[in-house]
Structure formats: C-alpha cells, structure tokens
Design a protein around this motif. Structure first.
Motif, mmCIF file in Angstrom:
data_model
loop_
_atom_site.group_PDB
_atom_site.id
_atom_site.type_symbol
_atom_site.label_atom_id
_atom_site.label_comp_id
_atom_site.label_asym_id
_atom_site.label_seq_id
_atom_site.Cartn_x
_atom_site.Cartn_y
_atom_site.Cartn_z
ATOM 1 N N MET A 200 0.844 -1.200 0.000
ATOM 2 C CA MET A 200 0.000 0.000 0.000
ATOM 3 C C MET A 200 0.878 1.249 0.000
ATOM 4 O O MET A 200 1.868 1.328 0.734
ATOM 5 C CB MET A 200 -0.921 0.004 1.208
ATOM 6 N N CYS A 201 0.517 2.238 -0.806
ATOM 7 C CA CYS A 201 1.247 3.500 -0.909
ATOM 8 C C CYS A 201 0.453 4.581 -0.185
ATOM 9 O O CYS A 201 -0.670 4.913 -0.579
ATOM 10 C CB CYS A 201 1.454 3.883 -2.372
ATOM 11 N N THR A 202 1.035 5.131 0.868
ATOM 12 C CA THR A 202 0.308 6.032 1.758
ATOM 13 C C THR A 202 1.223 7.133 2.282
ATOM 14 O O THR A 202 2.439 7.103 2.115
ATOM 15 C CB THR A 202 -0.255 5.269 2.968
ATOM 16 N N GLY A 203 0.607 8.082 2.956
ATOM 17 C CA GLY A 203 1.347 9.155 3.611
ATOM 18 C C GLY A 203 0.378 10.075 4.321
ATOM 19 O O GLY A 203 -0.784 9.717 4.557
ATOM 20 N N PHE A 204 0.850 11.267 4.670
ATOM 21 C CA PHE A 204 0.023 12.278 5.315
ATOM 22 C C PHE A 204 0.050 13.558 4.480
ATOM 23 O O PHE A 204 1.117 13.978 4.018
ATOM 24 C CB PHE A 204 0.535 12.586 6.727
ATOM 25 N N THR A 205 -1.112 14.178 4.296
ATOM 26 C CA THR A 205 -1.155 15.426 3.542
ATOM 27 C C THR A 205 -0.419 16.520 4.295
ATOM 28 O O THR A 205 -0.432 16.566 5.529
ATOM 29 C CB THR A 205 -2.609 15.865 3.302
ATOM 30 N N GLN A 206 0.223 17.403 3.553
ATOM 31 C CA GLN A 206 0.994 18.482 4.172
ATOM 32 C C GLN A 206 0.105 19.538 4.807
ATOM 33 O O GLN A 206 0.458 20.118 5.826
ATOM 34 C CB GLN A 206 1.900 19.144 3.117
ATOM 35 N N ALA A 215 -2.591 5.070 -5.710
ATOM 36 C CA ALA A 215 -2.409 3.824 -6.451
ATOM 37 C C ALA A 215 -1.074 3.180 -6.107
ATOM 38 O O ALA A 215 -0.018 3.813 -6.197
ATOM 39 C CB ALA A 215 -2.486 4.094 -7.945
ATOM 40 N N SER A 216 -1.121 1.926 -5.716
ATOM 41 C CA SER A 216 0.103 1.202 -5.369
ATOM 42 C C SER A 216 0.971 1.010 -6.611
ATOM 43 O O SER A 216 0.458 0.719 -7.694
ATOM 44 C CB SER A 216 -0.245 -0.159 -4.774
ATOM 45 N N PRO A 217 2.298 1.120 -6.456
ATOM 46 C CA PRO A 217 3.193 0.863 -7.591
ATOM 47 C C PRO A 217 3.434 -0.622 -7.827
ATOM 48 O O PRO A 217 4.191 -0.988 -8.727
ATOM 49 C CB PRO A 217 4.486 1.569 -7.170
ATOM 50 N N VAL A 218 2.816 -1.505 -7.038
ATOM 51 C CA VAL A 218 3.060 -2.937 -7.173
ATOM 52 C C VAL A 218 2.597 -3.454 -8.531
ATOM 53 O O VAL A 218 1.586 -2.990 -9.079
ATOM 54 C CB VAL A 218 2.365 -3.716 -6.029
ATOM 55 N N ARG A 219 3.355 -4.388 -9.073
ATOM 56 C CA ARG A 219 3.020 -5.027 -10.339
ATOM 57 C C ARG A 219 3.214 -6.535 -10.189
ATOM 58 O O ARG A 219 3.948 -6.978 -9.297
ATOM 59 C CB ARG A 219 3.903 -4.494 -11.480
ATOM 60 N N GLY A 241 -10.020 -2.777 -1.519
ATOM 61 C CA GLY A 241 -9.675 -1.569 -2.251
ATOM 62 C C GLY A 241 -8.799 -1.822 -3.460
ATOM 63 O O GLY A 241 -8.451 -0.886 -4.183
ATOM 64 N N GLY A 242 -8.408 -3.091 -3.704
ATOM 65 C CA GLY A 242 -7.540 -3.388 -4.846
ATOM 66 C C GLY A 242 -6.188 -2.735 -4.690
ATOM 67 O O GLY A 242 -5.439 -3.035 -3.752
ATOM 68 N N ASP A 243 -5.851 -1.803 -5.587
ATOM 69 C CA ASP A 243 -4.577 -1.074 -5.468
ATOM 70 C C ASP A 243 -4.726 0.204 -4.649
ATOM 71 O O ASP A 243 -3.795 0.990 -4.528
ATOM 72 C CB ASP A 243 -4.001 -0.756 -6.844
#
Length: 287
Positions: A200-206, A215-219, A241-243
């Motif tokens: 999962m690709c995540t973070g916090f908004t500034q 969208a996850s970069p996983v392939r 949630g899929g990607d």
C-alpha cells in the motif's frame, strides 16, 4: 461561523517555536540488528514447502516455523494486502504496529522488523527482500508498506455509510483466523489487530495532516519477503480496495489475489541463530 473560522493571533515568538529542530523519539543505535547476510544466505538454499492464495476480498491463514521464510507476491494485478501475525502457540502475542512504527518509521522495508506487543516486545519477522524498495518517497510524501493505517473495518464503514459490509480487511482476517484455529467469530475478531499494509502507498497530507492512499506501484511479480523470528500464524487479506487508488471497503475496485509462499532452509544454514527471548523487563512497574 465556527471556532475554526475565527482569526487566530500569533504569539510574537511563533516562528521561533516552529523552528525548533525535531528529536528522534527512539534512537535505534542500541537496537539489536538482524543478520541479513546470514538470513539471505540461508534463503538462497531454501526449499518451498507450502503456498496459499488470498483470494480477492478474502483472507488466507498460513503457518511458518521459526527460521523459515515467507513471501507475499502480487500475481495477477496491482493489489494491496493487510497482514496480521500471531505467535503460533500464544495468540496473546501479536504484531504491534504502533511500536514498530515508533522504532522504524511509518513504512517498512529491508532490514526492518515486525515487533510484538507488550510484555513480549521482540522481533516476530524481519523483512529480507523488498522489490519495491526503489520507490522511496514520492512528491506527495507517499511511501510503500505502511504501519500507519489500522485496516479497513466494518465498524468504520457502518459509521460513515450506515451499511453493513463483510469484506473489509478486519472481517476477512477474522474469518481466516476463526477457520484456521477453529474458534468462534467473536473470539477471532478480538484477536485481529492493526496491520502491515503490504504494497500500500500512503502518507500524510501536508496541509491537513490526513492519512492518504494512492495507487500502489506494485506489479505482478513484485514481492515482500520475511524471515520468521518465532513460530508464526499469519493471515493476509487481499484488500477490497484493490490497489487503493480510489476507495476501499466496497465491491467497486478491481481486486486480485495475493500469493503466500513458505520456504524452509537447508539443515545447518542458520547455525548459531536462535529466536529472540521475550523482553527482559521485570514487569514490576515500580511496585
């Protein structure tokens, strides 16, 4: 007008206060380090002994003995997974995402460990290979494999929508644990815990500091591989949630299976290694 709309007077030393440099809460200079050279050498000669598929919007349980390896792989399309770990012999010892986050940061990669809860606080698994380690941090502050999110769950879904939805990761993990251990659903639900969000690709908004996903970069072919530091029962949910590019906890996203494989090293490959003991704190709490 709400209280948030009222003008706020800045104190005269506001900028000076903001300019104070941060201090790392838990310096890890004395933290026991994994022997990645030993682990990777043992992995090179390891033999596959089991595999399990986490079907889309479902979860699968698996068992790994101490000193073995397990790999989570994207096999058909971009898909994130929610991972729980328990001590195979004591479900009261389980993954502690909050302390793992405090020690290693918001996202995990090579050399980072998944730590167990109090009073145990010891390594449960160590990441030895991450094909998405190249991603680093993007322009939005997004990173991969987070220990921020708690897992999508039916309670929050109902709170926000008024609807029941049974394929949230919390419910998926609950069903997988109940089936694997032969316990009632209520007992299993209480043992499900905060997760490692694999891929999962995540973070916090500034601006608002809100938790975001993208969208996850996983392939297909990408994987995250672990060394089991103790005997483990694991459960992995292929998130609804899929990607996670748009939403989760729904049937709208395109979802794909995830493959879990278990590998056993050759005899003698881990000579000198042993599981970490439980945390040495006396438990007296000053009394």
């Amino acid at each position: 007008m709400t209280n948030d709309d009222l003008p706020m007077a800045l104190p005269p030393d506001a900028e000076a206060r903001r300019a104070v440099p941060p201090v790392i809460c838990y310096p890890t200079d004395t933290l026991p380090q994994p022997d990645l050279v030993l682990y990777r050498a043992a992995r090179a000669g390891a033999v596959k002994i089991d595999e399990v598929i986490a079907e889309p919007r479902e979860a699968a349980a698996f068992r790994v003995q101490a000193g073995q390896f397990f790999r989570i792989t994207s096999v058909e399309g971009p898909q994130v997974g929610d991972l729980n770990l328990w001590n195979l012999h004591d479900p009261g010892e389980r993954f502690y995402s909050g302390k793992t986050r405090a020690l290693h940061g918001t996202h995990l990669t090579n050399g980072h460990r998944m730590w167990s809860n109090f009073p145990h606080l010891r390594p449960m698994a160590t990441i030895i290979d991450d094909t998405l380690a190249w991603y680093g941090a993007d322009a939005f502050g997004g990173r991969v494999h987070d220990v921020i999110g708690t897992r999508c769950d039916p309670h929050t879904h109902h709170l926000l929508s008024g609807e029941d939805y049974h394929h949230c990761c919390h419910s998926n993990l609950t069903r997988a644990y109940a089936r694997a251990q032969g316990v009632r659903v209520g007992e299993a639900a209480e043992l499900v815990h905060d997760v490692l969000n694999v891929f999962m690709c995540t973070g916090f908004t500034q601006d608002t500091g809100q938790y975001f996903m993208k969208a996850s970069p996983v392939r297909p072919g990408d994987y995250l591989e672990f060394f089991a530091e103790i005997d483990l029962l694991g459960a992995l949910s292929a998130c609804p949630g899929g990607d996670c590019s748009s939403e989760h906890s729904s049937d709208a996203a395109a979802c794909h299976p995830l493959l879990i494989e278990v590998f056993a090293p050759q005899e003698g490959a881990l000579e000198g290694w042993q599981s970490s003991p439980r945390n040495g704190y006396s438990g007296s709490h000053g009394l």
